[in-house]
Design an enzyme around this catalytic site. Structure first.
Site, mmCIF file in Angstrom:
data_model
loop_
_atom_site.group_PDB
_atom_site.id
_atom_site.type_symbol
_atom_site.label_atom_id
_atom_site.label_comp_id
_atom_site.label_asym_id
_atom_site.label_seq_id
_atom_site.Cartn_x
_atom_site.Cartn_y
_atom_site.Cartn_z
ATOM 1 N N GLU A 297 -7.718 2.253 -3.775
ATOM 2 C CA GLU A 297 -8.502 2.076 -2.553
ATOM 3 C C GLU A 297 -9.435 3.264 -2.376
ATOM 4 O O GLU A 297 -9.004 4.414 -2.388
ATOM 5 C CB GLU A 297 -7.571 1.989 -1.335
ATOM 6 C CG GLU A 297 -6.676 0.764 -1.371
ATOM 7 C CD GLU A 297 -5.927 0.569 -0.052
ATOM 8 O OE1 GLU A 297 -6.148 1.383 0.877
ATOM 9 O OE2 GLU A 297 -5.124 -0.370 0.037
ATOM 10 N N ASP B 37 -11.891 0.385 1.115
ATOM 11 C CA ASP B 37 -11.012 0.661 2.267
ATOM 12 C C ASP B 37 -11.839 0.859 3.530
ATOM 13 O O ASP B 37 -13.006 1.225 3.469
ATOM 14 C CB ASP B 37 -10.208 1.937 1.963
ATOM 15 C CG ASP B 37 -8.905 1.979 2.758
ATOM 16 O OD1 ASP B 37 -8.674 1.068 3.576
ATOM 17 O OD2 ASP B 37 -8.117 2.920 2.539
ATOM 18 N N ASN C 80 -4.253 5.036 -2.425
ATOM 19 C CA ASN C 80 -5.473 5.591 -1.839
ATOM 20 C C ASN C 80 -6.019 6.733 -2.695
ATOM 21 O O ASN C 80 -5.286 7.597 -3.156
ATOM 22 C CB ASN C 80 -5.181 6.139 -0.444
ATOM 23 C CG ASN C 80 -4.880 5.021 0.536
ATOM 24 O OD1 ASN C 80 -5.771 4.280 0.941
ATOM 25 N ND2 ASN C 80 -3.601 4.883 0.885
ATOM 26 N N GLU D 165 -6.604 -5.164 7.975
ATOM 27 C CA GLU D 165 -5.615 -4.117 8.215
ATOM 28 C C GLU D 165 -5.246 -4.088 9.690
ATOM 29 O O GLU D 165 -5.984 -4.577 10.545
ATOM 30 C CB GLU D 165 -6.211 -2.745 7.878
ATOM 31 C CG GLU D 165 -6.508 -2.477 6.437
ATOM 32 C CD GLU D 165 -6.937 -1.022 6.271
ATOM 33 O OE1 GLU D 165 -6.148 -0.247 5.715
ATOM 34 O OE2 GLU D 165 -8.055 -0.660 6.699
ATOM 35 N N GLU E 266 0.857 -1.187 0.000
ATOM 36 C CA GLU E 266 0.000 0.000 0.000
ATOM 37 C C GLU E 266 0.890 1.232 0.000
ATOM 38 O O GLU E 266 1.892 1.288 0.719
ATOM 39 C CB GLU E 266 -0.930 0.048 1.214
ATOM 40 C CG GLU E 266 -1.767 1.321 1.202
ATOM 41 C CD GLU E 266 -2.864 1.371 2.273
ATOM 42 O OE1 GLU E 266 -2.960 0.451 3.104
ATOM 43 O OE2 GLU E 266 -3.610 2.376 2.263
HETATM 44 P P1 C2E Z 1 -5.509 4.111 5.465
HETATM 45 O O1 C2E Z 1 -5.804 4.092 4.004
HETATM 46 O O2 C2E Z 1 -6.399 3.306 6.324
HETATM 47 O O3 C2E Z 1 -4.011 3.677 5.610
HETATM 48 C C1 C2E Z 1 -3.561 2.810 6.528
HETATM 49 C C2 C2E Z 1 -3.073 3.554 7.721
HETATM 50 O O4 C2E Z 1 -2.902 2.626 8.760
HETATM 51 C C3 C2E Z 1 -1.682 4.171 7.488
HETATM 52 O O5 C2E Z 1 -1.609 5.359 8.249
HETATM 53 C C4 C2E Z 1 -0.751 3.157 8.099
HETATM 54 O O6 C2E Z 1 0.489 3.690 8.545
HETATM 55 C C5 C2E Z 1 -1.565 2.667 9.269
HETATM 56 N N1 C2E Z 1 -1.213 1.363 9.706
HETATM 57 C C6 C2E Z 1 -0.732 0.343 8.969
HETATM 58 N N2 C2E Z 1 -0.537 -0.774 9.749
HETATM 59 C C7 C2E Z 1 -0.915 -0.431 10.996
HETATM 60 C C8 C2E Z 1 -0.926 -1.126 12.229
HETATM 61 O O7 C2E Z 1 -0.577 -2.312 12.345
HETATM 62 N N3 C2E Z 1 -1.404 -0.503 13.312
HETATM 63 C C9 C2E Z 1 -1.813 0.825 13.235
HETATM 64 N N4 C2E Z 1 -2.247 1.435 14.347
HETATM 65 N N5 C2E Z 1 -1.785 1.548 12.080
HETATM 66 C C10 C2E Z 1 -1.330 0.901 10.978
HETATM 67 P P2 C2E Z 1 -1.093 6.686 7.644
HETATM 68 O O8 C2E Z 1 0.016 6.425 6.711
HETATM 69 O O9 C2E Z 1 -0.883 7.623 8.760
HETATM 70 O O10 C2E Z 1 -2.305 7.158 6.796
HETATM 71 C C11 C2E Z 1 -3.460 7.582 7.372
HETATM 72 C C12 C2E Z 1 -4.530 7.756 6.348
HETATM 73 O O11 C2E Z 1 -4.204 8.811 5.435
HETATM 74 C C13 C2E Z 1 -4.730 6.572 5.419
HETATM 75 O O12 C2E Z 1 -5.546 5.615 6.033
HETATM 76 C C14 C2E Z 1 -5.369 7.166 4.248
HETATM 77 O O13 C2E Z 1 -6.748 7.282 4.458
HETATM 78 C C15 C2E Z 1 -4.746 8.511 4.213
HETATM 79 N N6 C2E Z 1 -3.688 8.496 3.188
HETATM 80 C C16 C2E Z 1 -2.382 8.167 3.278
HETATM 81 N N7 C2E Z 1 -1.771 8.319 2.101
HETATM 82 C C17 C2E Z 1 -2.716 8.771 1.231
HETATM 83 C C18 C2E Z 1 -2.699 9.107 -0.146
HETATM 84 O O14 C2E Z 1 -1.696 9.039 -0.854
HETATM 85 N N8 C2E Z 1 -3.856 9.535 -0.674
HETATM 86 C C19 C2E Z 1 -5.003 9.630 0.059
HETATM 87 N N9 C2E Z 1 -6.107 10.074 -0.525
HETATM 88 N N10 C2E Z 1 -5.051 9.306 1.346
HETATM 89 C C20 C2E Z 1 -3.916 8.879 1.930
HETATM 90 CA CA CA Z 2 -5.805 2.631 2.541
HETATM 91 CA CA CA Z 3 -7.614 1.517 5.768
#
Ligand code: C2E
Ligand code: CA
Ligand code: CA
Length: 793
Positions: free
Chosen positions: A650, A680, A618, A737, A563
């Site tokens: 996603e 997602d 995403n 996830e 991802e």
């Molecule tokens: P998401 O799509 O649900 O992405 C997964 C989030 O869960 C990511 O946070 C990731 O670091 C985190 N995560 C993965 N494994 C675990 C785990 O085992 N435990 C916990 N507590 N967290 C875990 P991140 O990177 O902070 O991203 C947060 C949200 O920001 C993402 O949720 C997504 O909705 C958004 N995001 C990140 N990158 C993009 C992007 O390029 N475009 C868009 N539109 N949204 C993005």
């Molecule tokens: Ca995602």
């Molecule tokens: Ca997610």
């Protein structure tokens, strides 16, 4: 006596009568043409002079010649042709001179021209007499000659004096009589001046008298022909002028502007529009003075537009715009002044309406934003000691509901009623404006902050009282924020901002609907604004990067994909979480360029990998709402050379809710490209199940909150089981996830989950390193080694 006896004794009276007829007709025509010449336009002057002179000359000459034929001296008579012809030339040339002078505009021009006319008649007569040949001795009486000359000159002068006194088209009898008199007097006095002593006594044989009479009639006929021609051209001219005049009158009558023609300060003509303007009878206007209604007419500049007032006997003055022209003809009379008056009332009313619309809200008639800003600026600009100005920002609660349930017309009606009641609630010095929608602002000068509450209370009462719409009774609530100048802010825009902040606080509050601005409110908002500003610069300054988080197949432990997660590290090294900045980027639309950057960068990088793993990118609902998305994805795939089957997009449920039909349409187009679509954060939305039905997703991503709650109780486990069963029956693979522990991993495998992603397998990393973490690998290794449970791990 001598003249009389000359006339009766030596003349054929029938021919004398013919001469007289000729003279009367000729004189009338001559004078007519002279009048025409006087009023002729500059360019036509020569033509009319010529026409008049020919007619006048013919008149004199023919009269003379017929009268000569009527004369019978008792001896044989002959006419010398050259001199006879010359006498006609003299008559015409003399007339040219006489008319030219008489038509001029200096003081005694007419009289002088008349004298010249007399001389022309005289010159013609005596030239003609020089052509008169008889077999006799002719004796001239100098006294009679002198009398004839003086008489002709005096009568000529009088003739043109009278002619000038006559009006533009009015011929005058006096002038005609004088002219006839002048010509006749000269002729017969001239004849009387002559004594003929024949060489041989007359034998009495009449010399070809019959023939002479024929000649006389011929001359008279030619003379009348010439006169007729002159008269005809004059008549044609009159007719075309009359037509032009009728046309002009139609034009003037048809005009919506008032038109007045004035000469010497008296109205000659006015059209119906003018009569209506001054409320008078059309005909009664002629002879009136225009200055009776309009002052200062003489100061109006010709050709310019001037504004003035029409004063009426009763009622308010009417504002008009006046244009003045003069007829510009160089005639002897006072110039014609033509006034066109345009009633300015409709235009001024229109201007007032436009000005009102520009300053007021058209629905409620309350002052609008522009007036509000002006008022507030004026209030805060006055330095009146310790006077403060309170600004009240208002927003109606549940107004949208009224609109949605009862329709926009009902909403409008509600606003109108509220506007009326607010206005009625105001006291002197207080001000309320509608800024748009259900947003209002009020301004009141106060001494202490709390003083603003009085107005706030009255406004609340005005707003929240129910409104009866006939079929229903509606009401809405109020959130009101107050900021005070100069305590809270020094300038207008900051003050408005503060009042808005206080209003938002009131809206969020459960206990009160009125809040004063407090400084701490600012902090959060300022922070937010700063981030948005920095976000704008982040793309240019390349502060974004990508992280990759591994996804694995649960059965084998093999890497199934990655991802893509966006990272923002600011210039000073501060890390900002996407959970914080993505919503701001979505709000401001910045997500569009940022999302495009992510997609392009991720595809480009994945395309360079040796192993063809899938990547999951995403997508924000905002991107999905953008029509161009399928085209953009297609273009990026072509650009980077990434196979569509390796790209997974996603999307969250939020995107589906706002406009289901549109979204599924876009998703279908994306799928046609060969790209797969994952749902997602499944299980967190309102209606995950119905969303699943709307579109054939390729993967369900079970939200990570279920993992963290798994230890907490049996409910989460039950939900996970249900989702997995759902996926199985819909034949959609499920990815869990947020897998952080071995227990979670075990549980998922027992339940038959397809894929996993989480810190246990690998944290998001700047590079995709093609393997899962050792801790997770243990699961499969243990499997190979035998049934050693790793629960203790
Ligand atoms: P998401 O799509 O649900 O992405 C997964 C989030 O869960 C990511 O946070 C990731 O670091 C985190 N995560 C993965 N494994 C675990 C785990 O085992 N435990 C916990 N507590 N967290 C875990 P991140 O990177 O902070 O991203 C947060 C949200 O920001 C993402 O949720 C997504 O909705 C958004 N995001 C990140 N990158 C993009 C992007 O390029 N475009 C868009 N539109 N949204 C993005
Ligand atoms: Ca995602
Ligand atoms: Ca997610």
């Amino acid at each position: 006596m001598r003249i009389l006896s000359c006339l009766t004794g030596e003349h054929n009276l029938m021919l004398v009568a013919l001469a007289a007829v000729l003279c009367v007709v000729g004189s009338a025509v001559s004078l007519r043409l002279f009048q025409r010449l006087r009023y002729a336009e500059k360019g036509a002057r020569t033509a009319w002079t010529f026409m008049g002179a020919v007619a006048t000359g013919a008149n004199i000459w023919c009269t003379h010649f017929v009268a000569m034929i009527a004369y019978d001296p008792g001896v044989a008579v002959a006419y010398e042709p050259m001199l006879t012809g010359l006498s006609l030339g003299v008559a015409i040339a003399g007339s040219v001179l006489a008319l030219t002078v008489a038509a001029r505009r200096f003081r005694f021009a007419a009289e002088l021209g008349g004298a010249l006319f007399g001389l022309a008649v005289t010159a013609m007569h005596y030239t003609g007499m020089a052509a008169f040949a008889v077999e006799a001795v002719i004796l001239w009486s100098p006294v009679y000659v002198a009398v004839s000359v003086v008489g002709a000159v005096v009568l000529g002068g009088l003739t043109f004096n009278r002619a000038r006194a006559a009006g533009r088209n009015g011929g005058t009898l006096a002038a005609a009589v004088l002219m006839v008199g002048g010509i006749v007097t000269l002729h017969f006095t001239g004849m009387a001046a002559m004594t003929i002593i024949p060489f041989a006594p007359a034998v009495g044989e009449v010399t070809a008298e019959q023939a002479n009479i024929v000649v006389a009639f011929a001359v008279a006929a030619v003379g009348l022909l010439v006169l007729g021609t002159g008269l005809a051209s004059h008549a044609l001219d009159m007719q075309s002028r009359a037509q032009a005049k009728i046309r002009l009158e139609h034009l003037v009558e048809g005009s919506v502007d008032g038109m007045v023609v004035e000469q010497d300060g008296r109205i000659l003509a006015a059209n119906a529009a003018f009569a209506a303007l001054v409320d008078s009878d059309h005909d009664a206007l002629v002879g009136e003075t225009l200055s009776r209604w309009i002052a200062g007419l003489d100061d109006l500049a010709v050709g310019a537009l001037t504004q003035a007032d029409v004063r009426l006997e009763q009622g308010a003055p009417i504002p008009v715009e006046i244009a003045v022209r003069s007829d510009g003809l160089e005639t002897g009379d006072a110039p014609l002044m033509i006034y066109a008056l345009r009633d300015l009332r409709p235009r001024l009313a229109q201007e007032r309406r436009i000005a009102h619309l520009a300053r007021n809200d058209s629905l409620t008639n309350l002052p609008n934003r522009a007036s509000f800003l002006e008022w507030l600026t004026k209030q805060t600009a006055q330095d009146s000691g310790n006077q403060k100005v309170a600004l009240l920002a208002m927003d109606l609660d549940r107004f949208k509901e009224v609109n949605d349930i009862h329709g926009h017309a009902a909403g409008d009606q509600l606003l109108v009623r509220i506007g009326e009641r607010m206005r009625a609630a105001l006291r002197p010095g207080e001000f309320v404006a509608r800024l748009g929608g259900d947003e209002f602002m009020a301004v009141v000068p106060v001494e202490r902050r709390e003083d603003a509450l009085s107005l706030a209370d009255r406004l609340r009462d005005a707003i929240v009282a129910p409104v009866d719409l006939g079929h229903a009774e509606v009401a809405c609530g109020l959130s009101l924020g107050i900021a005070v100048w100069p305590d809270d802010a020094a300038d207008v825009s900051a003050l408005i901002n503060d009042a808005d902040l206080a209003m938002y606080r009131a809206k969020a509050s459960l206990t009160t609907d009125v809040c004063f601005y407090e400084e701490e409110m600012d902090e959060a908002v300022r922070n937010r604004r700063r981030i948005i500003q920095q976000l704008r610069e982040a793309l240019d300054q390349e502060q974004f990067s990508l992280n990759w988080q591994v996804q694995a197949t649960l059965e084998t432990g093999e890497v199934s994909g990655y991802e893509v997660l966006l990272r923002w590290i600011q210039a000073d090294g501060t890390f900002v979480s996407p959970a914080d900045f993505i919503p701001l980027a979505e709000e401001t639309g910045l997500i569009l360029p940022i999302g495009e950057w992510v997609l392009r960068k991720a595809c480009a990088e994945a395309a360079t990998w040796s192993e063809p793993h899938k990547i999951a990118v995403n997508l924000s609902p905002v991107q999905l709402g953008h029509v161009d998305l399928p085209r953009l994805v297609h273009q990026i795939l072509i650009e980077t050379g990434l196979s569509p089957s390796r790209l997974e997009l996603e999307i969250t449920e939020t995107a589906m809710i706002s406009d289901l039909e549109r979204t599924t349409h876009v998703l279908r187009q994306l799928k046609l490209l060969g790209v797969s679509i994952a749902m997602d954060d499944f299980g967190t939305g309102y209606s995950s199940l119905s969303t699943l039905r709307a579109f054939p997703f390729d993967k369900i991503k079970l939200d990570r909150s279920f993992m963290s709650e798994l230890d907490g109780g049996p409910q989460s486990a039950a939900i996970i089981r249900a989702v997995l069963a759902l996926g199985e029956s819909l034949e959609i693979p499920v990815l869990a996830e947020g897998v952080e522990t071995m227990e979670q991993l075990h549980f998922l495998r027992e339940q038959g989950c397809d894929e996993v992603q989480g810190y246990l397998l690998g944290r998001p990393k700047p590079v995709a390193d093609n393997h899962i973490q050792d801790a997770a690998k243990a699961l499969w290794r243990d499997d190979l080694d035998g049934p050693v449970m790793i629960q203790a791990a």
